[in-house]
Design a protein around this motif. Structure first.
Motif, PDB file in Angstrom:
ATOM      1  N   THR A 138     -59.906 -13.989 -16.377  1.00  0.00           N
ATOM      2  CA  THR A 138     -59.667 -14.837 -17.553  1.00  0.00           C
ATOM      3  C   THR A 138     -58.159 -14.879 -17.780  1.00  0.00           C
ATOM      4  O   THR A 138     -57.579 -13.960 -18.352  1.00  0.00           O
ATOM      5  N   CYS A 139     -57.516 -15.919 -17.312  1.00  0.00           N
ATOM      6  CA  CYS A 139     -56.057 -15.994 -17.323  1.00  0.00           C
ATOM      7  C   CYS A 139     -55.650 -17.444 -17.547  1.00  0.00           C
ATOM      8  O   CYS A 139     -56.478 -18.357 -17.470  1.00  0.00           O
ATOM      9  N   PRO A 140     -54.383 -17.711 -17.861  1.00  0.00           N
ATOM     10  CA  PRO A 140     -53.932 -19.098 -18.038  1.00  0.00           C
ATOM     11  C   PRO A 140     -54.190 -19.929 -16.792  1.00  0.00           C
ATOM     12  O   PRO A 140     -54.217 -19.399 -15.674  1.00  0.00           O
ATOM     13  N   PRO A 141     -54.403 -21.224 -16.960  1.00  0.00           N
ATOM     14  CA  PRO A 141     -54.664 -22.078 -15.790  1.00  0.00           C
ATOM     15  C   PRO A 141     -53.519 -22.031 -14.794  1.00  0.00           C
ATOM     16  O   PRO A 141     -52.358 -21.902 -15.151  1.00  0.00           O
ATOM     17  N   PHE A 142     -53.889 -22.133 -13.524  1.00  0.00           N
ATOM     18  CA  PHE A 142     -52.961 -22.160 -12.404  1.00  0.00           C
ATOM     19  C   PHE A 142     -52.135 -20.878 -12.320  1.00  0.00           C
ATOM     20  O   PHE A 142     -50.977 -20.912 -11.894  1.00  0.00           O
ATOM     21  N   PRO A 208     -45.143 -21.113 -13.822  1.00  0.00           N
ATOM     22  CA  PRO A 208     -45.150 -20.288 -12.607  1.00  0.00           C
ATOM     23  C   PRO A 208     -46.516 -19.664 -12.356  1.00  0.00           C
ATOM     24  O   PRO A 208     -47.271 -19.380 -13.280  1.00  0.00           O
ATOM     25  N   ALA A 209     -46.831 -19.444 -11.092  1.00  0.00           N
ATOM     26  CA  ALA A 209     -48.097 -18.827 -10.681  1.00  0.00           C
ATOM     27  C   ALA A 209     -47.867 -17.375 -10.287  1.00  0.00           C
ATOM     28  O   ALA A 209     -46.758 -16.990  -9.902  1.00  0.00           O
ATOM     29  N   LYS A 210     -48.926 -16.578 -10.399  1.00  0.00           N
ATOM     30  CA  LYS A 210     -48.854 -15.186  -9.969  1.00  0.00           C
ATOM     31  C   LYS A 210     -49.087 -15.045  -8.467  1.00  0.00           C
ATOM     32  O   LYS A 210     -48.489 -14.201  -7.813  1.00  0.00           O
ATOM     33  N   GLN A 211     -50.005 -15.859  -7.963  1.00  0.00           N
ATOM     34  CA  GLN A 211     -50.369 -15.738  -6.549  1.00  0.00           C
ATOM     35  C   GLN A 211     -50.735 -17.112  -6.007  1.00  0.00           C
ATOM     36  O   GLN A 211     -51.358 -17.918  -6.703  1.00  0.00           O
ATOM     37  N   VAL A 247     -41.060 -14.465  -8.623  1.00  0.00           N
ATOM     38  CA  VAL A 247     -42.074 -13.452  -8.927  1.00  0.00           C
ATOM     39  C   VAL A 247     -43.489 -14.015  -8.636  1.00  0.00           C
ATOM     40  O   VAL A 247     -44.378 -14.015  -9.474  1.00  0.00           O
ATOM     41  N   CYS A 248     -43.653 -14.533  -7.450  1.00  0.00           N
ATOM     42  CA  CYS A 248     -44.949 -15.071  -7.033  1.00  0.00           C
ATOM     43  C   CYS A 248     -45.220 -14.606  -5.610  1.00  0.00           C
ATOM     44  O   CYS A 248     -44.319 -14.646  -4.760  1.00  0.00           O
ATOM     45  N   THR A 249     -46.421 -14.148  -5.346  1.00  0.00           N
ATOM     46  CA  THR A 249     -46.785 -13.700  -4.005  1.00  0.00           C
ATOM     47  C   THR A 249     -47.568 -14.796  -3.292  1.00  0.00           C
ATOM     48  O   THR A 249     -48.252 -15.595  -3.927  1.00  0.00           O
ATOM     49  N   TRP A 250     -47.481 -14.774  -1.953  1.00  0.00           N
ATOM     50  CA  TRP A 250     -48.172 -15.775  -1.126  1.00  0.00           C
ATOM     51  C   TRP A 250     -49.101 -15.032  -0.175  1.00  0.00           C
ATOM     52  O   TRP A 250     -48.661 -14.168   0.583  1.00  0.00           O
ATOM     53  N   GLU A 251     -50.377 -15.386  -0.206  1.00  0.00           N
ATOM     54  CA  GLU A 251     -51.369 -14.776   0.679  1.00  0.00           C
ATOM     55  C   GLU A 251     -51.828 -15.819   1.688  1.00  0.00           C
ATOM     56  O   GLU A 251     -52.216 -16.928   1.305  1.00  0.00           O
ATOM     57  N   PHE A 252     -51.792 -15.451   2.976  1.00  0.00           N
ATOM     58  CA  PHE A 252     -52.263 -16.342   4.034  1.00  0.00           C
ATOM     59  C   PHE A 252     -53.627 -15.881   4.524  1.00  0.00           C
ATOM     60  O   PHE A 252     -53.837 -14.687   4.774  1.00  0.00           O
ATOM     61  N   ASN A 253     -54.547 -16.820   4.663  1.00  0.00           N
ATOM     62  CA  ASN A 253     -55.855 -16.504   5.232  1.00  0.00           C
ATOM     63  C   ASN A 253     -55.725 -16.241   6.729  1.00  0.00           C
ATOM     64  O   ASN A 253     -54.798 -16.743   7.372  1.00  0.00           O
TER      65      ASN A 253
END
Length: 401
Positions: A138-142, A208-211, A247-253
């Protein structure tokens, strides 16, 4: 010096030894009614007066857990060109052999046959994993975003004497992992600068996004190499460094794991269908950059107004739970109770916004999360591949075999 033994006599001698291993006092109630004939154990049965060949009327009995039986099944399985159990078992029976527990032996041999796996093998599967935490927060959109690139489209860039010069445009789709809202940005090329500019515009509008999540086969690695517009090794590093500064992380599948990006792949398919319908209605309109951006904005509005849960027929609940409820606070959410006007409206404006947000998240928890509970496929747990296992790799780009 002894003469060389023929194959038929050697085969008959092997069957004789196997028959001696099987020989036991015969019970009168045995269904096959075996008897000794030509020094071999054969099936008696009830076909004595049938006009059949003696090998079919009285086939030889063989044990299933013997190496010779396995070799015979392999021989006749290859003779029927690696067909199924019915074909192989029929060929064994036509040869005058009756293998005890033959169905199980034939099935186990076909299961281990490499040629059959090449022809009809199924891909390994595993039980569907649990949903990632970012889908349930439950967090802000995007705050948690999945993105992918799709396109291209040809647009008119400038008029010429001979007609019009055209260029290609792509689009980056950002989807909120929690609210399933969509934001689309049009880009002019597939290089690093266009991607970073699209991400900066997205952050400026949505915050800004977290992830951020994406697969490895999009504009960052595969598309840039395919189009020859940028070095593949520089693209991911430049964008990741830019995101770390914000301050945003990027995850690659992992590679070739498109099912892990089903959240945004589903939205891209929906976007394409809506956009194709819009372009079909305006066949004669020349697509320009401005028109394409407007169409993408309208597509985003349509997608964000879609219902997240089945529409209720209850007249006391007329509002539909959709991403636009939390993104714009203008659709599907009733006003807070009480009459607020004048000075109270200015003082209590934050309460209105909080009531709208609370109404969305309350329905999101009570109605939407329950729809994510069940597994639609991949229900069973299977053995994971271990070191030393021999496997066949399937490539989607290459045909079978």
């Amino acid at each position: 010096m002894r003469p060389v033994t023929s194959f038929s006599s050697l085969f008959k001698g092997t069957l004789f030894l196997m028959s001696m291993l099987l020989y036991k006092p015969i019970k009168p109630s045995t269904p096959l009614a075996p008897f000794m004939g030509d020094d071999l154990i054969k099936v008696g049965g009830r076909l004595k007066h049938a006009s059949l060949d003696p090998t079919l009327k009285n086939p030889k009995i063989l044990p299933s857990k013997h190496h010779v039986s396995k070799l015979l099944v392999l021989h006749y399985h290859a003779k029927v060109v690696h067909q199924g159990r019915q074909f192989t078992e029929s060929a064994v029976r036509q040869a005058g052999l009756w293998i005890l527990g033959g169905k199980r032996l034939v099935s186990s041999i076909i299961h281990r046959c490499v040629t059959c796996k090449k022809l009809r093998g199924k891909l390994e599967t595993q039980k569907m994993a649990e949903l990632p935490p970012e889908r349930l927060e439950t967090c802000p959109p995007f705050s948690y975003v999945g993105l992918d690139v799709f396109g291209p489209w040809s647009v008119v860039t400038r008029r010429t004497r001979g007609g019009a010069a055209q260029s290609k445009r792509w689009a980056i789709l950002f989807t909120c992992m929690t609210t399933r809202g969509v934001h689309i940005e049009v880009i002019e090329s597939m290089d690093t600068c266009s991607c970073i500019n699209a991400i900066r515009r997205f952050f400026a509008i949505r915050g800004p996004a977290k992830q951020m999540r994406s697969d490895r086969g999009t504009n960052f690695i595969a598309a840039s190499v395919e189009l020859g517009m940028a070095q593949p090794n520089k693209n991911p590093l430049d964008i990741v460094n830019h995101l770390h500064a914000n301050v945003c992380t990027w995850e690659f599948n992992p590679p070739h794991a498109s099912h892990m990006g089903g959240v945004w792949e589903r939205m891209i398919g929906l976007t394409r269908r809506i956009l194709d319908s819009m372009l079909l209605q305006n066949k004669h309109t020349r697509l320009t950059h401005e028109v394409l951006c407007t169409l993408m904005a309208e597509v985003s509005s349509i997608i964000n107004a879609r219902p997240l849960v089945p529409i209720s027929t209850d007249p006391s609940s007329p509002f539909i739970l959709c991403p636009a409820m939390i993104l714009t606070h203008k659709q599907g959410v009733p006003s807070p109770p009480g009459d607020l006007c004048g000075k109270d409206l200015l003082k209590n404006q934050w309460k209105q916004v909080q009531a709208l947000a609370n109404g969305f998240w309350s329905r999101w928890r009570n109605e939407y999360l329950n729809t994510l509970q069940s597994r639609r496929k991949w229900h069973g747990t299977h053995r994971n591949l271990q070191s030393g296992d021999i496997v066949l790799l399937k490539q989607n780009q290459a045909p079978r075999n």
